[in-house]
Design a protein around this motif. Structure first.
Motif, short mmCIF file in Angstrom:
data_model
loop_
_atom_site.label_atom_id
_atom_site.label_comp_id
_atom_site.label_asym_id
_atom_site.label_seq_id
_atom_site.Cartn_x
_atom_site.Cartn_y
_atom_site.Cartn_z
N PRO A 62 1.46 19.68 -21.38
CA PRO A 62 0.72 19.64 -19.97
C PRO A 62 1.43 18.76 -19.07
CG PRO A 62 -0.79 19.30 -21.88
CD PRO A 62 0.54 19.49 -22.31
N GLU A 63 1.10 18.96 -17.80
CA GLU A 63 1.78 18.11 -16.67
C GLU A 63 1.36 16.70 -16.87
OE1 GLU A 63 0.93 20.41 -13.43
OE2 GLU A 63 2.36 22.10 -13.87
N GLY A 64 2.14 15.78 -16.59
CA GLY A 64 1.55 14.36 -16.64
C GLY A 64 1.53 13.79 -17.75
N ILE A 65 1.97 14.32 -18.96
CA ILE A 65 1.97 13.60 -20.30
C ILE A 65 2.77 12.32 -20.24
CG2 ILE A 65 3.42 15.11 -21.42
CD1 ILE A 65 1.41 15.46 -23.81
N ALA A 66 3.83 12.50 -19.91
CA ALA A 66 4.72 11.33 -19.87
C ALA A 66 4.21 10.15 -19.29
CB ALA A 66 6.20 11.35 -19.22
N HIS A 67 3.53 10.35 -18.33
CA HIS A 67 2.73 9.19 -17.64
C HIS A 67 1.41 8.76 -18.26
CE1 HIS A 67 -0.51 7.78 -14.95
NE2 HIS A 67 0.38 7.07 -14.41
N PHE A 68 0.96 9.70 -19.07
CA PHE A 68 -0.07 9.58 -19.72
C PHE A 68 0.06 8.90 -20.98
CE2 PHE A 68 -3.87 10.15 -22.46
CZ PHE A 68 -5.20 10.64 -21.68
N LEU A 69 1.20 9.02 -21.71
CA LEU A 69 1.54 8.33 -22.77
C LEU A 69 2.30 6.89 -22.27
CD1 LEU A 69 2.74 8.49 -25.74
CD2 LEU A 69 4.67 9.42 -24.91
N GLU A 70 2.61 6.80 -21.19
CA GLU A 70 2.85 5.37 -20.87
C GLU A 70 1.69 4.40 -20.86
OE1 GLU A 70 2.57 2.89 -17.03
OE2 GLU A 70 3.86 4.77 -16.70
N HIS A 71 0.51 4.94 -20.37
CA HIS A 71 -0.43 4.15 -20.34
C HIS A 71 -1.49 4.10 -21.80
CE1 HIS A 71 -2.42 4.56 -16.00
NE2 HIS A 71 -1.33 4.72 -15.84
N LYS A 72 -1.08 4.92 -22.54
CA LYS A 72 -1.77 4.93 -24.06
C LYS A 72 -1.02 3.84 -24.94
CE LYS A 72 -4.79 6.02 -25.26
NZ LYS A 72 -5.80 5.15 -25.19
N LEU A 73 0.23 3.66 -24.61
CA LEU A 73 1.05 2.72 -25.53
C LEU A 73 0.46 1.52 -25.37
CD1 LEU A 73 4.94 4.03 -25.64
CD2 LEU A 73 3.23 4.08 -27.20
N PHE A 74 0.04 0.67 -24.29
CA PHE A 74 -0.62 -0.40 -24.13
C PHE A 74 -1.79 -0.54 -24.92
CE2 PHE A 74 2.21 -0.63 -20.52
CZ PHE A 74 2.51 -1.61 -20.42
N GLU A 75 -2.39 0.39 -25.29
CA GLU A 75 -3.74 0.21 -25.92
C GLU A 75 -3.64 0.40 -27.45
OE1 GLU A 75 -8.29 2.58 -26.11
OE2 GLU A 75 -6.99 2.78 -24.24
N LYS A 76 -4.16 -0.41 -28.29
CA LYS A 76 -3.89 -0.36 -29.77
C LYS A 76 -5.41 -0.31 -30.35
CE LYS A 76 0.49 -0.77 -29.26
NZ LYS A 76 1.39 0.18 -29.24
N GLU A 77 -5.53 -0.07 -31.63
CA GLU A 77 -6.70 0.22 -32.35
C GLU A 77 -7.60 -1.25 -31.99
OE1 GLU A 77 -8.60 1.72 -36.59
OE2 GLU A 77 -6.66 0.95 -36.18
N ASP A 78 -6.97 -2.37 -32.03
CA ASP A 78 -7.71 -3.48 -31.98
C ASP A 78 -7.65 -4.45 -30.68
OD1 ASP A 78 -5.16 -4.22 -32.57
OD2 ASP A 78 -5.61 -5.66 -34.03
N ARG A 79 -6.95 -3.94 -29.71
CA ARG A 79 -6.61 -4.72 -28.49
C ARG A 79 -5.74 -4.18 -27.42
NH1 ARG A 79 -2.22 -5.19 -31.65
NH2 ARG A 79 -0.28 -5.74 -30.79
N ASP A 80 -5.67 -4.77 -26.16
CA ASP A 80 -4.77 -4.20 -25.35
C ASP A 80 -3.71 -5.09 -25.16
OD1 ASP A 80 -3.67 -4.03 -22.58
OD2 ASP A 80 -5.39 -3.06 -22.06
N VAL A 81 -2.47 -4.68 -25.25
CA VAL A 81 -1.38 -5.35 -25.16
C VAL A 81 -1.10 -6.29 -23.98
CG1 VAL A 81 1.23 -5.40 -25.33
CG2 VAL A 81 -0.16 -3.56 -26.65
N PHE A 82 -1.50 -6.06 -23.11
CA PHE A 82 -1.70 -6.75 -21.50
C PHE A 82 -2.09 -8.29 -22.15
CE2 PHE A 82 -1.45 -2.63 -19.28
CZ PHE A 82 -0.09 -3.17 -18.52
N GLN A 83 -3.09 -8.24 -22.88
CA GLN A 83 -3.57 -9.64 -23.11
C GLN A 83 -2.59 -10.39 -23.89
OE1 GLN A 83 -7.19 -8.73 -25.26
NE2 GLN A 83 -8.14 -7.62 -23.44
N ASP A 84 -1.65 -9.75 -24.81
CA ASP A 84 -0.78 -10.36 -25.74
C ASP A 84 0.23 -11.07 -24.75
OD1 ASP A 84 -1.94 -9.51 -27.94
OD2 ASP A 84 -0.71 -7.99 -28.32
#
Length: 430
Positions: A62-84
């Motif tokens: 689907p169109e937009g999946i590379a950008h979608f994947l970028e967003h999702k990599l920051f989110e882990k099962e137990d936390r948001d990597v931005f906080q790290d």
């Protein structure tokens, strides 16, 4: 570890290709308080059709999946990597372009820890069906926000007028409808294909010890298991040379119309350095004629066709290239007509040796000033590297350019069938 020394610029880059294929570049700047790191994969929004690793048949995602994947990599099962990163005193971000996705941080302390975090979170994907569905709502809002911005709509509207089939015509974020089709399995398929270390570059610049930093990166990568280095097979549609639409427009609630003139560039046969030379020549010519000190700009301004919003840009990359000029105008039809005339006029114009020397000096000055920015160095180094060009070779390439190069470039540049005009017009009741 190999050292690349650039005596003219008094810079030394340390480089190494690790066993897993990851290309690492380090630039020590002990005089800087800040350190900047960027982890880039050679994968962007145009990479919609490809053969997944381990498969024999092509898929189109689907169109937009590379950008979608970028967003999702920051989110882990137990936390948001931005906080790290925040806890470690770092500012983190990411972006997706037509051809790459990049994850980055800047910090003045805990550099080793932040480099470790950068590598670890990008190389440890976690996608769940629930989190994917949640993200669709977030990105959908982002898409709608951009759809309400006249500048963004005029930019992508121009690209869509230029291209018939090539996925560069699709908004990097996709559409509200296209992202609804993205699944957890799609994300893993794209990740496993394009996020192998051999398709990625790590660049760290700033107050670092290159030996210690390279050893830390080696240790980090050796502690992880990766599949064998794959061959990535991408597929793009055959794109005609001529534009898709000579003219197009939309209406929006704006008080002043926008007129954008796009030039479709034929880059299919250009190598890395040829792309660089074309990019430099285009930028220098546009600056000479259309910057605020340029003769064409002055004419347009005196004719009351433009205001301070007038701008231009050229983007040349693998598989596509375009130049866009324009801005707000009370006489958009006349502006489009005059800019097209001026572009064609470039063939008859002749830049003197003295003027060209000034153009080169200005370009060199701009480049040298930009090298004071760690962000510029790291971003541009990784960008040019994927094109097979070394950022620190840009200076000698500028110096080698001649007026004959300008004449030859202009002769092959502007063709009527490669020009498109796109307008954003005020709504009748606006």
């Amino acid at each position: 570890m190999e050292t690349l020394t650039y005596k003219q610029l008094n810079e030394t880059v340390y480089q190494e290709t690790l066993d897993n294929g990851l290309k690492v570049f380090l630039l020590a700047k002990p005089e800087m308080a800040k350190t900047f790191g960027i982890f880039t994969t050679n994968y962007g929004s145009i990479d919609q059709t490809f053969t997944p690793i381990g498969k024999d048949e092509k898929v189109t995602v689907p169109e937009g999946i590379a950008h979608f994947l970028e967003h999702k990599l920051f989110e882990k099962e137990d936390r948001d990597v931005f906080q790290d990163f925040t806890k470690q005193g770092a500012s983190a971000n990411a972006f997706t372009s037509f051809t790459k996705t990049a994850y980055l941080f800047s910090a003045t302390s805990q550099i080793e820890k932040n480099v470790e975090t950068l590598l670890d979170f990008v190389q440890d994907p976690y996608f769940s069906e629930e989190s994917v569905e949640k993200e669709k709502g977030i990105i959908g809002q982002e898409i709608r926000m951009y759809d309400d911005q006249p500048d963004w709509r005029s930019f992508f509207g121009t690209i869509q007028s230029l291209y018939h089939k090539h996925p560069v015509k699709v908004d990097i974020a996709g559409t509200v409808d296209s992202i609804q089709d993205i699944t957890k399995d799609d994300l893993y398929t794209c990740y496993e294909t394009f996020y192998h270390p051999s398709n990625m570059v790590l660049f760290v610049a700033g107050n670092i010890d290159p030996e210690k930093m390279m050893e830390q990166i080696r240790t980090n990568q050796n502690s992880k298991e990766f599949k064998e280095i794959p061959t990535i097979e991408r597929s793009y549609p055959d794109e005609p040379v001529a534009v898709a639409k000579a003219e197009d427009s939309i209406t929006m609630p704006v008080t002043t119309a926008k007129a954008m003139i796009g030039v479709k560039e034929n880059v299919s046969s250009l190598t890395g350095e040829e792309l660089l030379r074309a990019e430099l020549l285009s930028g220098m010519i546009l600056d000479f004629y259309f910057s605020k000190s340029g003769a064409f700009y002055e004419q347009l301004y005196k004719e009351d066709l433009i205001d301070s919003s007038f701008q231009y840009e050229t983007e040349l990359d693998r598989q596509f290239g375009f130049t866009i000029l324009g801005g707000d105008s009370r006489k958009p039809d006349e502006l489009a007509k005059r800019v097209k005339e001026m572009l064609h006029q470039l063939r008859e114009e002749s830049i003197s040796e003295e003027d060209f020397k000034r153009m080169k000096r200005k370009k060199i000055g701009q480049f040298m000033r930009a090298l004071n920015s760690l962000e510029f160095i790291a971003n541009q180094f990784t960008h040019y590297h994927t094109l097979g060009v070394d950022l620190f070779d840009v200076l000698p390439v500028i110096e080698s350019l001649t007026t004959e190069d300008v004449d030859q470039y202009v002769e092959n540049w502007i063709k009527e069938e490669c020009i498109s005009v796109f307008q954003v017009k005020p709504q009748p009741n606006a």
